[in-house]
Write an enzyme that holds these catalytic residues in place. Structure first.
Site, PDB file in Angstrom:
ATOM      1  N   CYS A 180       0.763  -1.171  -0.089  1.00  0.00           N
ATOM      2  CA  CYS A 180      -0.074   0.140  -0.100  1.00  0.00           C
ATOM      3  C   CYS A 180       0.872   1.341  -0.035  1.00  0.00           C
ATOM      4  O   CYS A 180       1.304   1.671   1.003  1.00  0.00           O
ATOM      5  CB  CYS A 180      -0.822  -0.084   1.272  1.00  0.00           C
ATOM      6  SG  CYS A 180      -2.018   1.587   1.268  1.00  0.00           S
ATOM      7  N   CYS A 219      -0.656   4.179   2.184  1.00  0.00           N
ATOM      8  CA  CYS A 219      -0.330   4.282   3.656  1.00  0.00           C
ATOM      9  C   CYS A 219       1.341   4.340   3.868  1.00  0.00           C
ATOM     10  O   CYS A 219       1.571   4.898   4.876  1.00  0.00           O
ATOM     11  CB  CYS A 219      -0.715   2.570   4.004  1.00  0.00           C
ATOM     12  SG  CYS A 219      -2.182   1.940   3.296  1.00  0.00           S
ATOM     13  N   ASP A 220       2.023   3.841   3.037  1.00  0.00           N
ATOM     14  CA  ASP A 220       3.432   3.909   3.575  1.00  0.00           C
ATOM     15  C   ASP A 220       4.345   4.609   2.581  1.00  0.00           C
ATOM     16  O   ASP A 220       5.616   4.948   3.251  1.00  0.00           O
ATOM     17  CB  ASP A 220       4.121   2.449   3.335  1.00  0.00           C
ATOM     18  CG  ASP A 220       3.466   1.339   4.125  1.00  0.00           C
ATOM     19  OD1 ASP A 220       2.655   1.827   5.392  1.00  0.00           O
ATOM     20  OD2 ASP A 220       3.075   0.118   3.941  1.00  0.00           O
TER      21      ASP A 220
END
Ligand code: NAP
Length: 310
Positions: free
Chosen positions: A136, A139-140
């Site tokens: 992701c 997200c990261d």
């Protein structure tokens, strides 16, 4: 504990297909519950931008679009509960969903559980997950400011997320097993013109290397005997998805790749049980087609209930 309420339509999964099923179920005057193990939004919620959802001019984040869908479904009276469905059984004239916190009952069920990222299945992938291996970018990605990262895959997800990562990272490689990308042309061109992005065509990842954190990948050529090592801080894997069908295995017909087979009304081989979105066998997996599926499945479920006088 059993939720005493018998819902008309029990939607499992609250991504775009689930939210739209909620919206259409509620607007058909049917008591509709949407169940999701997480915060909802599905894969849409972690997509950094959406520019091909009709009616949305310009760019919108996947999270924003998912939140709008959720609000709309709730506004018309669909209910949303965060609980993880663990088991689906067919009772005499209703379905029972045993979830982590409660058991829910539905006269019909719409399976909108979507799909999960496919794993590379190579040495180092599991060991270094969360330590430089990610599925992701939204997200990261921000953890990789000024770092060197790679995205594996050649589809829309890989190329779009590479573009997102290029906002933070110093260098982004796209590692693809062929010499041609599968992604839409407009996205490909954007990537080719991005000075931070370069391509490693005709390679597969053989191993993800690192002690405690990713330090690189070993690549193997798909056209010759070549091998090479690329030093990296992060690897983002976007090589397609696997349908989330554990609830219905043995209950409905699946195709050879594990997707749920539905008819035109999105009914599965089990009467009263519908499937919508990425979990079902279909030609095009997009937010717009997931929403269309949600609308069709809920309308079919409502019609099925009316025909039975339920
Ligand atoms: P995808 O389109 O199935 O692409 C998967 C990519 O991973 C392909 O390039 C494939 O290579 C490669 N691959 C598969 N298994 C591999 C392996 N074991 N090792 C190395 N490479 C491997 O998946 P996706 O990009 O996640 O997209 C899923 C669906 O969502 C698609 O229908 C896509 O169009 C849609 N989507 C749309 C948008 C958009 O419209 N903006 C955005 C994201 C996703 P090959 O090309 O050689 O098969």
């Amino acid at each position: 504990m059993v939720d005493e309420a018998l819902y008309d339509i029990l939607v499992i999964g609250a991504g775009p297909a689930g939210y739209t099923a909620g919206l259409y179920g509620a607007r058909a005057g049917r008591r509709t519950l949407m169940l999701d193990s997480g915060i909802g939004g599905g894969q849409l919620a972690t997509t950094f931008r959406i520019e091909n959802y009709p009616g949305v001019a310009g760019e919108v984040s996947g999270f924003e679009l998912a939140e709008t869908m959720k609000k709309q479904a709730l506004h018309f009276g669909a209910e949303l509960v965060q609980d993880e469905a663990l088991e689906l059984t067919v009772e005499e004239d209703y379905f029972q969903v045993r979830a982590r916190n409660k058991t829910y009952l539905g006269k019909t069920v719409i399976l909108a559980t979507g799909a999960s990222p496919r794993k590379l299945d190579v040495e180092g992938e599991e060991r270094l997950a969360g330590k430089g291996v990610s599925y992701c970018a939204t997200c990261d990605g921000a953890f990789f400011r000024d770092k060197k990262v790679a995205v594996v895959g050649g589809g829309n997800s890989a190329v779009e997320e590479a573009l997102f990562l290029a906002k933070f990272a110093r260098e982004v490689y796209i590692i693809h097993r062929r010499d041609q990308l599968r992604a839409d042309k407009v996205v490909q061109e954007e990537a080719v013109n991005n000075p931070k992005i370069s391509f490693l065509f005709n390679y597969v990842v053989d191993e993800i290397v690192g002690e405690g954190k990713v330090t690189g990948v070993k690549l193997k050529s798909t056209v010759g005997k070549g091998e090479r090592f690329v030093d990296l801080d992060g690897v983002f894997i976007y090589i397609g998805n696997i349908p989330n069908t554990s609830l219905v295995r043995g209950l409905v017909e699946l195709d050879e790749r594990g997707f749920v087979i539905t008819d035109e009304e999105l009914c599965t081989s089990q009467k009263g049980l519908y499937a919508a979105g990425d979990v079902r066998q279909k030609f095009l997996r997009q937010v717009v087609t997931a929403c269309a599926d949600g609308a069709t499945a809920a309308t079919s479920a409502a019609l099925y209930l009316s025909k039975r006088g339920a």
